[in-house]
Motif scaffolding. Structure first.
Motif: not given
Lengths: 511, 396
Positions: A358, A361, A364-365, A369, A372, A386-387, A405, A407, B267, B275
């Motif tokens: 993605i 984002e 981290r995101f 994913l 999660l 998470e971090k 962080e 993108q 989330r 996406n």
């Protein structure tokens, strides 16, 4: 001295905070094929954008002489008027328009009344298509022809603009070996007619094959220009220039410790096309991968390798899938990617931008994913944890980034690939399917990814690798399966595998 | 590594600060502007109390709308019609049939949810474009609403029902005829919580060695929010106190803020909007995400129907017309992306308040409806233009 068509003198281009090009010089002579090489982010594309006027005169410093005349292009149109045409890596064709419409888009053939003269358009289009050896009707829709042919349409389009200097940015990155060779032969053919080309590519064998000169760019500066016949002109020599040090071993060695236990086995796997249900994409395929083993899938594009992998990964491709799938000797039925992930299967897509990440984002995101739940308790995300895991994964992958962080869309291709790998490593797979894991990334990042593969099998996991680069498969795999037209055509032990042997399997299958 | 981060955190960058808080600043500017234009009447306790009550239903709708927009810039056009249908049903049940309030409310909310499920099913599992599905829903539910109301205006006088939504909280002892102190008590509790959570989050981060904002930024933020909150509570003491309606709105905003920012489920909305294909291949059921976004929108629209009925006191065939547009506008003004994948509840609240202040300010000044539309539209367009242009400049 020869006849210089283009000279770029001390080009410097700065973006906020970054010096993308620092005093770059490039001299191209008429009628040659000039290769431009460098790692990702070295500044090749920026240089070409300066040349074509995408970055207008004034936004950079330095001078451009074209045919001996100082040029200050304000827009792409200005440079095209002079016969400089650039073909980008991502093809700029509109799928739902015809070849002819695409070819004259923005440059329509109009009659006296000011509306489009379609007869003239298609006639002209077919004339240029014949020049590049494309035997299609100009009224065919772009979406109905393959990427190889689309690339030819782009070149034909360049001819329609009366091209003198053709710039190709990674023209073969989405082509298979056969189509790529055809394209390069075409360039050599044009060279005889006096066309000058600049080609940007990561594939060193292509440079050796077709280029007369190679200019190497590293970190925004020109390092050297190698001339075929004068300097040493070999892959090793070029790599040395690119990375600034000789690279003796392109594939890291590992102890081959293949276990007897089978990690994943597929029996009589058949997949039908998702839209044309009667069309069989993969026909009756059986294969297995042991623990601690890397197997490879070789074949041309459209051989059904990606489709096979995706259909195994929770039926994320195809319809009417039949056959049996065993994980650790146990028969399983994976109905969707979620179940596949929970059975410790991971599929790293060939198309990281479309199917993998993605882009808007953060690292981290993206990292967390697919699992999660690992950083959640009762559905609530533990951001601190998470971090932490994202930091760890980013470090383990060797992703170069200012912070987690960042993108992912702002990362270079190689680092995006590492972020994508990190995302799947986070799912702790037992069987990792890698689809073209090194496409479009530089030598250094490739090496890092090979090391990760070795680490995986060392830990007793299984790796399935799909690749169009045969040397990579031969260098990394224990066994190689060869596929063609949806069928398994052969199996080779890596020790006995050569490119010729693999090719012969593919070709014999065709006969 | 850690030193680099601290630097990034502690340096104060005015440009970045302005861009990041542009909508808050816009809200303050508009507020101050109207304060002067209305000779200070904007800040009267009654007006301030009404600001949130009048826009309460917009906030509730916008919470649901944000989820739809996150999935990819998709909107729900049927919200106003669902409000009419559910509100109408409640009014008819209560007034014409004398059904108990405690039956009516759950039934009506379920009807809203059913409308959402109907649309969510087509959008999520059959993949009918949301615009078409909800445009259909907009006509269908409006029609049902009118059928239920028999094209009449139906009023509600049931005190229990009205009290559940529109009464003012009275704490015995604190609130008397002479003075109302409960807002200050509640405000003080909220402030205490804000300060406590700021401190604990900072010390938690410090303990684990994570990146921190500068102390001034964190505490400054907490103090500004606390001050605004306390001042607002003080204004409420001057005019009737805290309405139950306000409690409903605040609780819903908090719940959705929590869902979108803290849960795995929230989330997924961002992931789908960012996406969809990659999300699907990450083992997430994207059909379900769409389904829930719209089912939830129906649920909130149902609740809104009840809120509107209670506030206005009656329903007719055109109740709720173009309400969805206020919700959509709030989301986009509040920074949600028209392509999906980004947007927050606090942003949406700011967006809704901005529209609310403009409406109220112009009403106080006696400027007609027509001009209010012109200004609203202009603000929406400006906000999005600013968003697009500023993100382009920063090179994204």
């Amino acid at each position: 001295m020869g006849d210089t068509i283009l000279e770029m003198k001390s080009i410097t281009k700065e973006f906020p905070g970054v010096k993308a090009l620092d005093n770059v010089n490039l001299v191209v002579e008429r009628g040659e094929i000039h290769a431009l090489i460098g790692e990702n982010g070295a500044g090749k594309s920026t240089l070409m954008n300066v040349l074509s006027g995408t970055y207008p005169a004034g936004s950079y410093s330095g001078e451009i002489y074209y045919n001996g005349e100082l040029c200050q292009f304000k827009t792409l149109k200005d440079s095209e008027a002079k016969g400089i045409v650039i073909i980008h890596q991502e093809l700029a064709l509109i799928p739902l328009l015809t070849i002819g419409e695409n070819m004259f888009l923005g440059n329509e053939k109009k009659n006296k009344l000011g509306h489009i003269d379609w007869d003239l358009t298609y006639n002209e289009a077919e004339k240029h298509m014949r020049q590049v050896g494309l035997n299609e009707s100009a009224q065919t829709l772009i979406k109905d022809i393959g990427t190889g042919k689309q690339q030819l349409v782009e070149i034909a389009k360049a001819f329609s603009k009366n091209v003198k200097l053709l710039i190709l940015d990674e023209p073969t990155s989405s082509l298979n070996d056969e189509d790529a060779k055809m394209l390069l032969d075409l360039l050599i053919e044009f060279k005889k007619n006096g066309l000058t080309s600049i080609i940007i590519t990561h594939k060193l064998n292509e440079i050796i094959y077709c280029a007369d000169k190679a200019t190497i760019i590293r970190d925004g500066s020109t390092i050297e220009t190698l001339v075929k016949g004068v300097d040493e002109f070999s892959e090793d020599r070029i790599i040395k220039g690119m990375v600034g040090r000789p690279m003796n071993d392109r594939y890291p060695t590992r102890e081959h410790k293949v276990c007897d236990e089978v990690g994943l086995e597929v029996k009589n796997w058949t997949v039908h096309h998702p839209l044309y249900h009667e069309k069989i994409v993969d026909n009756n395929i059986s294969f297995k991968v042991h623990k601690g083993e890397v197997i490879g899938f070789s074949g041309l594009q459209g051989a059904g390798r990606t489709e096979l992998a995706m259909s195994i990964f929770g039926k994320s491709y195809g319809t009417n899938i039949s056959g049996e799938l065993y994980l650790n000797g146990e028969k399983v039925d994976l109905k969707n990617p979620e179940q596949a992930i929970h059975h410790k299967l991971a599929y790293v897509t060939e198309d990281r931008k479309v199917n993998g990440l993605i882009l808007g984002e953060s690292i981290r995101f993206n990292t967390t994913l697919a699992r999660l739940d690992k950083v959640c308790s009762k559905g609530i995300i533990d951001t601190t944890n998470e971090k932490k895991v994202a930091e760890e994964m980013t470090e383990a992958m060797g992703t170069k980034t200012p912070s987690i962080e960042q993108q992912v869309g702002n990362l270079s291709g190689g680092n995006q690939q590492k972020a994508l790998l990190g995302k799947w490593m986070f799912t702790e797979p037992d069987v990792l399917i890698l689809d073209e894991p090194t496409r479009g990334i530089d030598v250094g990042a490739k090496y890092d990814i090979y090391c990760l593969i070795n680490q995986m099998v060392e830990d007793g996991k299984s790796v399935i690798m799909i690749s169009s680069e045969m040397p990579e498969l031969i260098g990394m795999c224990d066994r190689i399966y060869v596929m063609n037209e949806g069928e398994l055509r052969g199996e080779l032990n890596a020790k006995e595998a050569t490119q010729e042997k693999i090719m012969s399997y593919i070709i014999s299958a065709k006969a | 590594m850690s030193t680099k981060k601290e630097n990034a955190g502690s340096q104060f960058n005015l440009g970045a600060f302005l861009t990041k808080n542009s909508m808050v600043i816009a809200l303050v500017v508009v507020f101050v502007l109207f304060y002067f234009l209305t000779d200070g009447r904007l800040l009267y306790a009654q007006n301030m109390s009404n600001l949130l009550l009048q826009n309460g239903y917009v906030l509730v709708m916008a919470c649901g709308m944000l989820l739809c927009i996150l999935t990819g810039g998709n909107i729900d056009l049927s919200v106003g019609s669902v409000i009419c249908m559910v509100g109408g049903m409640a009014a008819v049940l209560l007034t014409n049939h004398g059904v108990s309030v405690y039956v009516t409310i759950p039934v009506c909310i379920l009807v809203g949810l059913a409308a959402g499920i109907w649309q969510g099913y087509w959008i999520g599992y059959v993949r009918i474009p949301p615009f078409i599905t909800t445009l259909g829903g907009m006509f269908i539910f409006r029609g049902f609403g009118r059928l239920i109301l028999d094209s009449k205006t139906v009023a509600v006088q049931d005190a229990t029902f009205l009290n559940i939504f529109t009464a003012y909280i009275k704490i015995p002892g604190l609130d008397t005829e002479a003075h109302i102190w409960s807002p200050l008590l509640i405000g003080a509790l909220a402030v205490a919580f804000i300060i406590y959570s700021t401190i604990s989050s900072r010390s938690n981060k410090a303990k684990k060695g994570y990146r921190q904002n500068s102390a001034a930024a964190d505490y400054g933020r907490a103090i500004v929010i606390s001050a605004v909150l306390l001042f607002y509570c003080y204004l409420l003491t001057q005019y009737k106190g805290i309405s139950v309606m306000l409690v409903w709105v605040v609780v819903i905003c908090l719940i959705y803020h929590f869902i979108t920012s803290k849960t795995a489920f929230g989330r997924y909305f961002y992931a789908v909007g960012g996406n969809e294909k990659a999300t699907q291949l990450s083992g997430i059921n994207t059909n379900k995400v769409y389904f829930i976004a719209y089912a939830n929108m129906g649920l909130l629209a149902g609740l809104c129907g009840l809120l509107c009925l209670a506030r206005v006191g009656s329903v007719n065939g055109s109740t709720g017309t173009s309400f969805e547009m206020d919700a959509i506008g709030s989301c986009f003004i509040g920074g949600a992306s028209a392509y999906g994948g980004s947007g927050t509840i606090p942003g949406v609240i700011i967006g809704a308040l901005l529209l609310g202040v403009i409406n109220m300010g112009m009403s106080i000044m006696g400027i007609g409806d027509s001009w209010q539309y012109v200004v609203k539209g202009g603000v929406l367009l400006l906000a999005v233009i600013f968003d697009v242009v500023s993100s382009r400049k920063s090179g994204k």
